[in-house]
Design an enzyme around this catalytic site. Sequence first.
Site, PDB file in Angstrom:
ATOM      1  N   ASP A 288       0.725  -1.262   0.021  1.00  0.00           N
ATOM      2  CA  ASP A 288      -0.142  -0.136   0.060  1.00  0.00           C
ATOM      3  C   ASP A 288       0.772   1.288   0.005  1.00  0.00           C
ATOM      4  O   ASP A 288       2.060   1.289   0.314  1.00  0.00           O
ATOM      5  CB  ASP A 288      -1.058  -0.028   1.137  1.00  0.00           C
ATOM      6  CG  ASP A 288      -0.150  -0.160   2.555  1.00  0.00           C
ATOM      7  OD1 ASP A 288       0.733  -0.921   2.774  1.00  0.00           O
ATOM      8  OD2 ASP A 288      -0.633   0.779   3.572  1.00  0.00           O
ATOM      9  N   GLU A 289       0.338   2.605  -0.427  1.00  0.00           N
ATOM     10  CA  GLU A 289       0.712   3.937  -0.208  1.00  0.00           C
ATOM     11  C   GLU A 289       2.159   3.798  -0.928  1.00  0.00           C
ATOM     12  O   GLU A 289       2.955   4.508   0.005  1.00  0.00           O
ATOM     13  CB  GLU A 289       0.680   4.078   1.431  1.00  0.00           C
ATOM     14  CG  GLU A 289      -0.789   4.210   1.773  1.00  0.00           C
ATOM     15  CD  GLU A 289      -0.832   4.578   3.249  1.00  0.00           C
ATOM     16  OE1 GLU A 289      -1.806   5.240   3.498  1.00  0.00           O
ATOM     17  OE2 GLU A 289       0.198   4.270   4.034  1.00  0.00           O
ATOM     18  N   VAL A 290       2.433   3.403  -1.913  1.00  0.00           N
ATOM     19  CA  VAL A 290       3.689   3.583  -2.638  1.00  0.00           C
ATOM     20  C   VAL A 290       3.667   4.793  -3.398  1.00  0.00           C
ATOM     21  O   VAL A 290       2.828   4.911  -4.420  1.00  0.00           O
ATOM     22  CB  VAL A 290       4.135   2.278  -3.516  1.00  0.00           C
ATOM     23  CG1 VAL A 290       5.539   2.793  -4.217  1.00  0.00           C
ATOM     24  CG2 VAL A 290       4.147   1.168  -2.687  1.00  0.00           C
TER      25      VAL A 290
END
Length: 652
Positions: A288-290
């Site tokens: 997530d959240e790259v």
Amino acid sequence: MPVPRVLSLGEGRLRLDSSFTVALTGYHDARLGRAVVRVMDRLSRRTALTFSPSPVPDSSAHLVIAAAAAGQAIQTETEDESYTLDVEPARAALTAPTVVGALRGLETLLQLVASDSAGFYLPAVHVEDAPRFPWRGLLVDAGRHFEPVEVIERTLDGMAAVKLNVLHWHLSDDQGFRVESLRYPLLQGKGSDGLFYTQAQIRAVVAYARDRGIRVVPEFDMPGHATSWFVGYPRYASGTGPYAIVRTWGVFDPTFDPTRESVYLFIDRFIGEMAALFPDPYWHIGGDEVNGVEWDANPRIRAFRRLHHLADNAALQVYFNQRLSRILTQHGKRMVGWDEILNPDLPATAVVQSWRGVEYLPATVRSGHRAILSAPYYLDHMDSAEDHYYFDPLPDTLGLSPEEAARVLGGEACMWGEHVGPETIDSRIWPRLAAVAEKLWSPASVRDVHDMYRRLAATSLRLGEVGLRHQEHSARLLHLEVGNGPDFQTMMALLAVSQPVTFGQRNRMEEGMTQQTPLTRLVDAARPDPPARWASLTLIERLLADSGRTPAIADTLRAMFTAWRGLPAAVHAAAVRAPLAGDGVPVADALGRVAAVGFAALDRVQGRTPATVAWQDSARATLDSATGPHGLLRLVVVDPVRWLVEVAPIRQ
């Protein structure tokens, strides 16, 4: 709790005394034997009776347990957890296809224990039970704030008590790498502040969980949320470094370099080492959240994207996940990731965990992937048990076909660790998690919030029996903050009607908070869903249903408003003597205003004073101002008073 699939009461009672014994007549092993010992210990402490702690061979025992088989050598989502329990005045019989099913039935049996003037007993009852979903989990984030082994173990005991079966253990993040690696010792050596689990501790926790019918699924976040990896091994990052453990919260730039073969060799060797510690067939990669900042800043990575015709960073992450999936497959693992990994090119075996919204489930299952739902069950957001309970894991509004719905494995509650440490985690998880557990185990028709709260109160007490400290949490922290005596009682009364601000509100309001910030302020002592919220709602509901005919109900409300009205002055006085009590001044002042509205509304509901539109508008404005955060606390009693205001008959 959770409510069984089928339950019918019979006639009579099975009395409990010191002669009560247990026999194992079917398949039994050391795991089932240890479970019986634990059950008899809990039963003994609850009743103050002395029982034989071990099973007896005699089939004439008062409780006969017959498991047909051991079940799976390595428990998976296909394990049979069903059981049947029959209690008659002479004896009780628990039958199950597997040892895990027997474990679930034993928890139900403990919940049935009751008492009367003659002593303790089990009511005559017939139960047929099985879970609605095979994946019923809790995520515990040990990356941001480390949680000692004893915390994990008592959490597992609580999970077993409410029939959850997956511990999702978040073990790496920007703020810490929490597992000992012998092959890559700089992971914990430089990335953990010395706070990590040894391999022996990991094995012990996994065994402890298996004893309770719970799987342990590890999460090692990649390619993002990975700063702690690079403190010791910067050569695997996309940037130039150097890297340091992150002390704050958010989305950060450090990311694995998906273009280097050395990265995949490193990951392969690491997973190979860790796979021996975590036998579960599932492995969570995060994903997530790259944000892609390091990828965009690196000319070599940009060139790699062009060479491989990868349109953007999302496509580059798909490439990384495909390589990672092959590595996991080689080690006998199946990939699980957050919903950002969902892509048409995602390997078909991958499981997608939806955290951004229920609406991500249809896209996941219609693409052929299996899904886990977490979005409505974020315990760290400080919502009430009622808020979580209203969300069904498979709402009809999704419009899924039976085949698509079958791909929803279940759900997980999430306890992210930004604002949670060993001192507070029990109160942040419990007892609300029991309400989520019921949504994942019981039939969809079980949805009565009133009945849920009635049973949750009893369940909360039973959870203390297995070592959880959620009930003593507020008192323990308040003793540190204000000492003993009148100030302690004042602040306990304030916390009875207050809850912490939401996750996002605390991030915005406590700007200087870091990983080193002590979690010992008043907001940390507050409970997410104090009983006063639902109790006051229920009291007002009774008043209205009774149409004011029973004076005692109105008298109880007046006494409650009187207590609220007296708190502001007491809190102000406490703040003079105990600085940490000052955090309660804003919310106490708001409570005084709410109490005044409550008195006025009650007078109008009872017809003592006529209600007018102007009064109602003024009361609404006062309650609106009391709704928002007051410092780091929120009042939980605004809505009950608002209800009184809205039902007061208006004189035209």
